[in-house]
Design a protein around this motif. Structure first.
Motif, PDB file in Angstrom:
ATOM      1  N   SER A  53       0.875  -1.176   0.000  1.00  0.00           N
ATOM      2  CA  SER A  53       0.000   0.000   0.000  1.00  0.00           C
ATOM      3  C   SER A  53       0.908   1.220   0.000  1.00  0.00           C
ATOM      4  O   SER A  53       2.089   1.112   0.302  1.00  0.00           O
ATOM      5  CB  SER A  53      -0.906  -0.004   1.232  1.00  0.00           C
ATOM      6  OG  SER A  53      -0.131   0.081   2.409  1.00  0.00           O
ATOM      7  N   ALA A  54       0.364   2.360  -0.337  1.00  0.00           N
ATOM      8  CA  ALA A  54       1.170   3.579  -0.360  1.00  0.00           C
ATOM      9  C   ALA A  54       1.519   3.966   1.079  1.00  0.00           C
ATOM     10  O   ALA A  54       0.625   4.270   1.846  1.00  0.00           O
ATOM     11  CB  ALA A  54       0.388   4.704  -1.041  1.00  0.00           C
ATOM     12  N   SER A  79      -2.254  -5.509  -3.493  1.00  0.00           N
ATOM     13  CA  SER A  79      -2.248  -4.088  -3.163  1.00  0.00           C
ATOM     14  C   SER A  79      -3.632  -3.671  -2.688  1.00  0.00           C
ATOM     15  O   SER A  79      -4.637  -4.183  -3.174  1.00  0.00           O
ATOM     16  CB  SER A  79      -1.859  -3.268  -4.391  1.00  0.00           C
ATOM     17  OG  SER A  79      -2.149  -1.900  -4.184  1.00  0.00           O
ATOM     18  N   VAL A 126      -3.203   1.403  -5.004  1.00  0.00           N
ATOM     19  CA  VAL A 126      -2.838   1.653  -6.407  1.00  0.00           C
ATOM     20  C   VAL A 126      -1.874   0.572  -6.914  1.00  0.00           C
ATOM     21  O   VAL A 126      -1.565  -0.368  -6.195  1.00  0.00           O
ATOM     22  CB  VAL A 126      -2.190   3.052  -6.562  1.00  0.00           C
ATOM     23  CG1 VAL A 126      -3.201   4.140  -6.233  1.00  0.00           C
ATOM     24  CG2 VAL A 126      -0.952   3.183  -5.700  1.00  0.00           C
ATOM     25  N   VAL A 127      -1.419   0.734  -8.125  1.00  0.00           N
ATOM     26  CA  VAL A 127      -0.456  -0.207  -8.690  1.00  0.00           C
ATOM     27  C   VAL A 127       0.918   0.036  -8.064  1.00  0.00           C
ATOM     28  O   VAL A 127       1.390   1.165  -8.011  1.00  0.00           O
ATOM     29  CB  VAL A 127      -0.367  -0.056 -10.227  1.00  0.00           C
ATOM     30  CG1 VAL A 127       0.721  -0.949 -10.794  1.00  0.00           C
ATOM     31  CG2 VAL A 127      -1.706  -0.372 -10.875  1.00  0.00           C
ATOM     32  N   HIS A 128       1.521  -1.034  -7.569  1.00  0.00           N
ATOM     33  CA  HIS A 128       2.876  -0.962  -7.027  1.00  0.00           C
ATOM     34  C   HIS A 128       3.758  -1.967  -7.758  1.00  0.00           C
ATOM     35  O   HIS A 128       3.260  -2.858  -8.450  1.00  0.00           O
ATOM     36  CB  HIS A 128       2.884  -1.301  -5.536  1.00  0.00           C
ATOM     37  CG  HIS A 128       2.146  -0.325  -4.685  1.00  0.00           C
ATOM     38  ND1 HIS A 128       2.671   0.883  -4.305  1.00  0.00           N
ATOM     39  CD2 HIS A 128       0.895  -0.379  -4.152  1.00  0.00           C
ATOM     40  CE1 HIS A 128       1.782   1.534  -3.572  1.00  0.00           C
ATOM     41  NE2 HIS A 128       0.690   0.788  -3.465  1.00  0.00           N
ATOM     42  N   GLU A 154      -1.194  -5.217  -8.654  1.00  0.00           N
ATOM     43  CA  GLU A 154      -2.389  -4.424  -8.953  1.00  0.00           C
ATOM     44  C   GLU A 154      -3.469  -4.687  -7.927  1.00  0.00           C
ATOM     45  O   GLU A 154      -3.694  -5.842  -7.555  1.00  0.00           O
ATOM     46  CB  GLU A 154      -2.943  -4.837 -10.324  1.00  0.00           C
ATOM     47  CG  GLU A 154      -2.501  -3.950 -11.468  1.00  0.00           C
ATOM     48  CD  GLU A 154      -3.251  -4.295 -12.747  1.00  0.00           C
ATOM     49  OE1 GLU A 154      -4.439  -3.978 -12.828  1.00  0.00           O
ATOM     50  OE2 GLU A 154      -2.630  -4.902 -13.639  1.00  0.00           O
ATOM     51  N   CYS A 210       9.881  -0.907  -4.776  1.00  0.00           N
ATOM     52  CA  CYS A 210       8.716  -0.638  -5.603  1.00  0.00           C
ATOM     53  C   CYS A 210       9.231   0.049  -6.869  1.00  0.00           C
ATOM     54  O   CYS A 210       9.854   1.095  -6.797  1.00  0.00           O
ATOM     55  CB  CYS A 210       7.755   0.273  -4.853  1.00  0.00           C
ATOM     56  SG  CYS A 210       6.307   0.720  -5.816  1.00  0.00           S
ATOM     57  N   GLU A 222       7.201   0.760  -9.533  1.00  0.00           N
ATOM     58  CA  GLU A 222       6.110   1.419 -10.271  1.00  0.00           C
ATOM     59  C   GLU A 222       5.840   2.717  -9.522  1.00  0.00           C
ATOM     60  O   GLU A 222       5.569   2.680  -8.315  1.00  0.00           O
ATOM     61  CB  GLU A 222       4.825   0.570 -10.234  1.00  0.00           C
ATOM     62  CG  GLU A 222       4.883  -0.727 -10.976  1.00  0.00           C
ATOM     63  CD  GLU A 222       4.652  -0.577 -12.475  1.00  0.00           C
ATOM     64  OE1 GLU A 222       4.182   0.491 -12.913  1.00  0.00           O
ATOM     65  OE2 GLU A 222       4.960  -1.539 -13.202  1.00  0.00           O
ATOM     66  N   TYR A 223       5.880   3.837 -10.216  1.00  0.00           N
ATOM     67  CA  TYR A 223       5.638   5.098  -9.531  1.00  0.00           C
ATOM     68  C   TYR A 223       4.232   5.102  -8.925  1.00  0.00           C
ATOM     69  O   TYR A 223       3.250   4.889  -9.629  1.00  0.00           O
ATOM     70  CB  TYR A 223       5.797   6.296 -10.461  1.00  0.00           C
ATOM     71  CG  TYR A 223       5.624   7.572  -9.697  1.00  0.00           C
ATOM     72  CD1 TYR A 223       6.629   8.021  -8.842  1.00  0.00           C
ATOM     73  CD2 TYR A 223       4.444   8.285  -9.764  1.00  0.00           C
ATOM     74  CE1 TYR A 223       6.465   9.159  -8.088  1.00  0.00           C
ATOM     75  CE2 TYR A 223       4.260   9.434  -9.012  1.00  0.00           C
ATOM     76  CZ  TYR A 223       5.279   9.863  -8.174  1.00  0.00           C
ATOM     77  OH  TYR A 223       5.095  10.986  -7.418  1.00  0.00           O
ATOM     78  N   CYS A 224       4.133   5.301  -7.591  1.00  0.00           N
ATOM     79  CA  CYS A 224       2.838   5.164  -6.932  1.00  0.00           C
ATOM     80  C   CYS A 224       2.453   6.393  -6.127  1.00  0.00           C
ATOM     81  O   CYS A 224       1.449   6.385  -5.426  1.00  0.00           O
ATOM     82  CB  CYS A 224       2.842   3.923  -6.047  1.00  0.00           C
ATOM     83  SG  CYS A 224       4.219   3.845  -4.902  1.00  0.00           S
ATOM     84  N   HIS A 229       6.793   7.147  -3.073  1.00  0.00           N
ATOM     85  CA  HIS A 229       7.242   5.988  -3.859  1.00  0.00           C
ATOM     86  C   HIS A 229       8.659   5.546  -3.496  1.00  0.00           C
ATOM     87  O   HIS A 229       8.931   4.365  -3.315  1.00  0.00           O
ATOM     88  CB  HIS A 229       7.134   6.336  -5.348  1.00  0.00           C
ATOM     89  CG  HIS A 229       7.896   5.452  -6.260  1.00  0.00           C
ATOM     90  ND1 HIS A 229       7.525   4.138  -6.495  1.00  0.00           N
ATOM     91  CD2 HIS A 229       9.014   5.674  -6.989  1.00  0.00           C
ATOM     92  CE1 HIS A 229       8.397   3.613  -7.345  1.00  0.00           C
ATOM     93  NE2 HIS A 229       9.300   4.515  -7.658  1.00  0.00           N
TER      94      HIS A 229
END
Ligand code: CUA
Length: 167
Positions: free
Chosen positions: A76-77, A108, A111-113, A127, A148, A150-152, A156
């Motif tokens: 999670s973010a 997740s 968002v996408v990580h 996802e 991580c 993938e820019y989240c 990030h």
């Protein structure tokens, strides 16, 4: 306006090719839907604990038998939830003996990580709504960083953890 016969043929040919290519691209990109390539298991991102693997007590490293482990992670973010240690603090580092087979299962809640264990062949997209899983053998000792990729969002770059493979 008068079009030369050959001009008309080439115009038709050009337009026809464009339509064919767009159809091929459109079909190729969408016919299997948008989901992580590794898995097709779905999960409710609002209630990941409904899935046995992602209950609080099952997060992080679990030994299945000698040389066989499972690592369950909720991303999670901007955090990888690897469970709690005996003192109740968040686990930031897991230790696995060299030569082990490890199954990573990740999902997740927002968002996408990304889920990349730098220096190994573990590299997944995570996802919300899906479980990404990958099994690998960790045969080289060392400290690996789980990042991580993938820019989240704003945090990030703070999203990482540690995996130590020991002798
Ligand atoms: Cu999570 Cu970038």
């Amino acid at each position: 306006m008068h079009l030369h016969k050959y001009e008309r043929i080439w115009l038709l040919f050009g337009t026809g090719s464009l339509v064919v290519f767009l159809l091929i691209i459109g079909f190729g990109a969408f016919y299997k839907g948008a989901q992580p390539p590794s898995e097709k298991i779905t999960i409710d991102p609002q209630n990941v604990e409904a899935q046995e693997s992602f209950k609080k007590e099952n997060l992080g490293l679990t030994k299945v038998e000698d040389g066989k482990y499972i690592v369950n992670v909720v991303a999670s973010a901007f955090n990888y939830d690897l469970g709690k240690d005996e003192e109740g603090s968040n686990v930031k580092k897991i230790r696995i003996p060299k030569g082990s087979t490890v199954l990573f299962q990740v999902t997740s809640t927002d968002v996408v990580h990304g889920f990349e264990l730098a220096g190994t062949n573990v590299n997944m997209m995570v996802e919300p709504g899906y479980i990404s899983s990958y099994e690998t053998e960790l045969n080289e000792t060392g400290e690996y960083t789980l990042v991580c990729n993938e820019y989240c969002g704003t945090g990030h770059h703070l999203m990482f953890a540690e995996v130590e493979v020991y002798e």
